[in-house]
Design an enzyme around this catalytic site. Structure first.
Site, mmCIF file in Angstrom:
data_model
loop_
_atom_site.group_PDB
_atom_site.id
_atom_site.type_symbol
_atom_site.label_atom_id
_atom_site.label_comp_id
_atom_site.label_asym_id
_atom_site.label_seq_id
_atom_site.Cartn_x
_atom_site.Cartn_y
_atom_site.Cartn_z
ATOM 1 N N LYS A 58 0.761 -1.090 0.011
ATOM 2 C CA LYS A 58 0.017 0.177 -0.060
ATOM 3 C C LYS A 58 0.977 1.183 0.041
ATOM 4 O O LYS A 58 0.436 2.191 -0.581
ATOM 5 C CB LYS A 58 -0.957 -0.109 1.117
ATOM 6 C CG LYS A 58 -2.168 -0.728 0.788
ATOM 7 C CD LYS A 58 -2.156 -2.160 0.864
ATOM 8 C CE LYS A 58 -2.635 -2.804 -0.377
ATOM 9 N NZ LYS A 58 -2.453 -4.242 -0.443
ATOM 10 N N GLY A 192 -4.157 -12.070 -10.246
ATOM 11 C CA GLY A 192 -5.002 -11.978 -9.261
ATOM 12 C C GLY A 192 -4.885 -10.897 -8.380
ATOM 13 O O GLY A 192 -4.432 -9.895 -8.936
ATOM 14 N N VAL A 193 -4.768 -10.790 -7.193
ATOM 15 C CA VAL A 193 -4.800 -9.490 -6.204
ATOM 16 C C VAL A 193 -3.296 -8.991 -6.289
ATOM 17 O O VAL A 193 -3.234 -7.885 -6.542
ATOM 18 C CB VAL A 193 -5.234 -9.747 -4.870
ATOM 19 C CG1 VAL A 193 -5.508 -8.522 -4.151
ATOM 20 C CG2 VAL A 193 -6.434 -10.713 -4.678
ATOM 21 N N ILE A 194 -2.450 -9.864 -6.244
ATOM 22 C CA ILE A 194 -1.164 -9.328 -6.109
ATOM 23 C C ILE A 194 -0.761 -9.007 -7.584
ATOM 24 O O ILE A 194 -0.093 -7.813 -7.840
ATOM 25 C CB ILE A 194 -0.012 -10.283 -5.681
ATOM 26 C CG1 ILE A 194 -0.137 -10.593 -4.110
ATOM 27 C CG2 ILE A 194 1.389 -9.921 -5.704
ATOM 28 C CD1 ILE A 194 0.617 -11.663 -3.579
ATOM 29 N N GLU A 213 -2.372 -14.819 -17.500
ATOM 30 C CA GLU A 213 -3.485 -15.234 -16.576
ATOM 31 C C GLU A 213 -4.071 -16.643 -17.195
ATOM 32 O O GLU A 213 -4.342 -16.752 -18.346
ATOM 33 C CB GLU A 213 -4.614 -14.599 -15.997
ATOM 34 C CG GLU A 213 -5.915 -14.985 -15.479
ATOM 35 C CD GLU A 213 -5.494 -15.805 -14.223
ATOM 36 O OE1 GLU A 213 -4.935 -15.162 -13.462
ATOM 37 O OE2 GLU A 213 -5.955 -16.689 -14.044
ATOM 38 N N SER A 279 2.991 -14.646 -9.082
ATOM 39 C CA SER A 279 1.913 -14.496 -8.443
ATOM 40 C C SER A 279 0.800 -15.152 -8.551
ATOM 41 O O SER A 279 -0.324 -14.753 -9.109
ATOM 42 C CB SER A 279 1.528 -12.740 -8.166
ATOM 43 O OG SER A 279 1.109 -12.230 -9.314
ATOM 44 N N ALA A 330 -5.646 -10.436 5.821
ATOM 45 C CA ALA A 330 -5.016 -10.204 7.218
ATOM 46 C C ALA A 330 -6.363 -9.827 8.171
ATOM 47 O O ALA A 330 -6.083 -10.345 9.394
ATOM 48 C CB ALA A 330 -4.240 -8.746 7.131
ATOM 49 N N HIS A 454 -23.382 15.103 2.646
ATOM 50 C CA HIS A 454 -23.230 15.770 1.055
ATOM 51 C C HIS A 454 -22.266 16.705 0.902
ATOM 52 O O HIS A 454 -22.167 17.640 1.824
ATOM 53 C CB HIS A 454 -24.654 16.231 0.679
ATOM 54 C CG HIS A 454 -24.657 16.572 -0.820
ATOM 55 N ND1 HIS A 454 -24.595 15.865 -1.987
ATOM 56 C CD2 HIS A 454 -24.727 17.973 -1.406
ATOM 57 C CE1 HIS A 454 -24.453 16.760 -2.960
ATOM 58 N NE2 HIS A 454 -24.293 18.018 -2.498
#
Ligand code: FAD
Ligand code: NAI
Length: 475
Positions: A58, A192-194, A213, A279, A330, A454
């Site tokens: 992140k 995938g996610v990674i 993939e 990955s 996690a 708003h």
């Protein structure tokens, strides 16, 4: 005896360290053993998540997104930048600092909660109904005894057969997070996610990225409408994704990596890149635990076998997180850790896998909880769905980020929310409202009747809920 504990936790990742803190909060004399080493050989609590997973990925996603905004989006806001440049070494140093802040945070939390920490590898020696003996192998070898043991030893990256990770050219998530300069051509195996998160980082920084993939469908586990929108957005950004491939050979060397594969039509293809990130999923880690010596049962895929309460086949031995069945996330590991600590003192907690949220931190972000439309169709359950696009949301327009939508799916009869699927800006944060709603068995009408600030992105969730009954106000 000094080393006699109520609970010994083996593994200090998000599952293990949280289990240890909760056990100590509940008055149990608790120890945690973790073997992770920082670059100086000292401890680095937090496991995969903190050291080479959630947190560093992140950090790099944020840095690379700033760079991309500075190069493209800023101009739309009238902000001019000449001679934009990138210092990858500095970006990587920041990533390492963020990781260390998190390592140190956990060390502090252990002190605060009086969790005794042992740095080294924990393994079963012997035990049974009377308790367990655990050896710690490390700079200061030790032996501990415990009434309860919680195994939280996590997972490792799966390698492609015949292509071991060298972390120089053939990279796991570890090497993928510490590439020292932007590769010209980057290959990824597994969309995938990674694959998507790491592919996004290095594409934003200037790499030419190709993802290969195996499956014929893009993001097969994600709601189809979201997956389609994501595929369109990533293609527009220049991320090249090839589906339905079969990797036949990977050869790494000093000059880069050669990948031979067949494409979706069965034709032989080859591809060369400077670095290759593999990955393709992760495998449970029970290395060095000495599980066989005490008869700890593993399932056919190598996970520690547990029941719904995370109990193993051995008396007072529990297992949680990536090393057991269920999503490798996690927050799932943390919830199981808390629940096991509470069960040890006789409480009755419950972890509901159906309300575990998923987030993919690409741009646009993807987040969901509950069932997809395709799952509901397959199960034959009657449902209604409402969607609302961020294009019609005032805050998204002001942000200059209008890709995507929110979709709310509810039971056709009772209106109970069955799933919420999001793609767009900050949906990693918006998804929490949907999780809370589902935990409280809310109906789509409940969300539609709740006042949302708003202008905010969360109004898209309210509007999607209203759209379930075809009464969206702003679309
Ligand atoms: P781990 O975090 O793997 O921790 C296990 C710990 O146990 C390690 O420190 C290991 O050294 C130690 N250990 C193992 N065996 C022994 C032993 N015998 N003795 C002593 N210590 C031992 N999940 C999310 O929810 N969100 C994300 O954004 C996210 N991003 C990710 C990004 C990447 C690149 C990767 C690889 C994973 C990501 N994940 C994410 C998944 C997340 O990291 C895992 O689900 C999570 O770390 C699992 O926690 P755990 O405690 O079960 O195991
Ligand atoms: P993944 O399971 O998400 O994706 C692996 C992909 O590789 C799949 O699409 C699969 O079809 C493909 N694949 C498998 N074998 C292949 C082959 N031989 N050739 C080509 N493609 C192949 O696993 P990934 O990305 O390695 O991540 C592991 C786990 O870590 C995730 O499932 C998730 O649980 C966790 N994680 C979570 C994140 C988050 O929550 N944001 C971020 C990163 C990881």
């Amino acid at each position: 005896m000094a080393n006699n504990f109520d609970v010994v936790v083996i593994g200090g990742g998000p599952g293990g360290y949280v289990a240890a803190i909760r056990a100590a909060q509940l008055g149990l004399n608790t120890a945690c053993i973790d073997e992770w080493k920082n670059d100086k050989g000292g401890p680095a609590l937090g496991g995969t998540c903190t050291n080479i997973g959630c947190i560093p990925s992140k950090a790099l996603l944020q840095s690379s997104e700033h760079y991309e905004h500075a190069g493209h989006a800023f101009a739309d806001h009238g902000i001019k930048l000449d001679n934009l440049s990138i210092d990858v070494a500095k970006m990587q140093a920041r990533r390492a600092t963020v990781v260390k802040q998190n390592n140190d945070g956990i060390t502090y939390l252990f002190k605060k909660n009086k969790v005794t920490f042992f740095h080294g590898r924990g393994s079963f020696v012997k035990g049974g109904d009377e308790g367990w003996e655990i050896a710690v192998a490390g700079a200061k070898p030790d032996t501990l005894t415990a009434r309860h043991v919680i195994v939280a030893t996590g997972s490792n990256p799966r390698a492609l057969p015949g292509a071991a990770f060298d972390e120089k050219t053939i990279l796991s998530n570890d090497g993928a997070l510490s590439i020292p300069e932007v590769p010209k051509k980057l290959g990824l195996i597994g969309a995938g996610v990674i694959g998507l998160e790491m592919g996004s980082v290095w594409r934003r920084l200037g790499a030419d990225v190709t993802v290969l993939e195996a499956l014929p469908a893009f993001l097969g586990a994600v709601d189809e409408q979201v997956a389609k929108e994501a595929q369109k957005a990533f293609a527009k950004q220049g991320l090249k994704v090839q589906l339905g491939v079969k990797i036949t050979e990977v050869e790494g060397g000093d000059g880069g990596v050669q990948v031979a594969y067949t494409d979706a039509s069965g034709a032989a293809q080859s591809f060369a890149c400077d670095k290759l990130i593999v990955s393709i999923g992760r495998v449970p880690n029970t290395d060095g635990l000495n599980a066989e010596a005490v008869g700890l049962k593993l399932d056919e895929r190598g996970f520690v076998a547990v029941d719904g309460d995370c109990k193993t086949n051995l008396t007072n031995v529990w297992a949680i997180g990536d090393v057991v069945r269920g999503p490798m996330l996690a927050h799932k590991a943390e919830e199981e850790g808390v629940a096991v600590a509470e069960r040890i003192v006789g409480q009755h907690p419950h972890v509901d896998f159906n309300t575990v949220p998923w987030v993919i931190y690409t741009s646009p972000e993807i987040a969901w909880v509950g069932q997809t439309e395709q799952q509901l169709k397959a199960s034959g359950r009657a449902y209604k769905a409402g969607t609302f696009p961020f294009m019609a949301n005032g805050r998204a327009r002001a942000l200059g980020d209008t890709t995507g939508f929110v979709k709310v799916i509810a039971d056709a009869k009772t209106d109970e929310i069955l799933g919420v699927h999001m793609i767009g800006p900050y949906v990693s944060e918006l998804i929490s409202e949907a999780v809370v709603a589902m935990e409280f068995k809310a109906s789509s009408e409940d969300i539609g009747r709740i006042c949302h600030a708003h202008p905010s992105l969360s109004e898209a969730t309210k509007e999607a809920a209203l759209a379930v009954d075809k009464r969206a106000l702003n679309f």
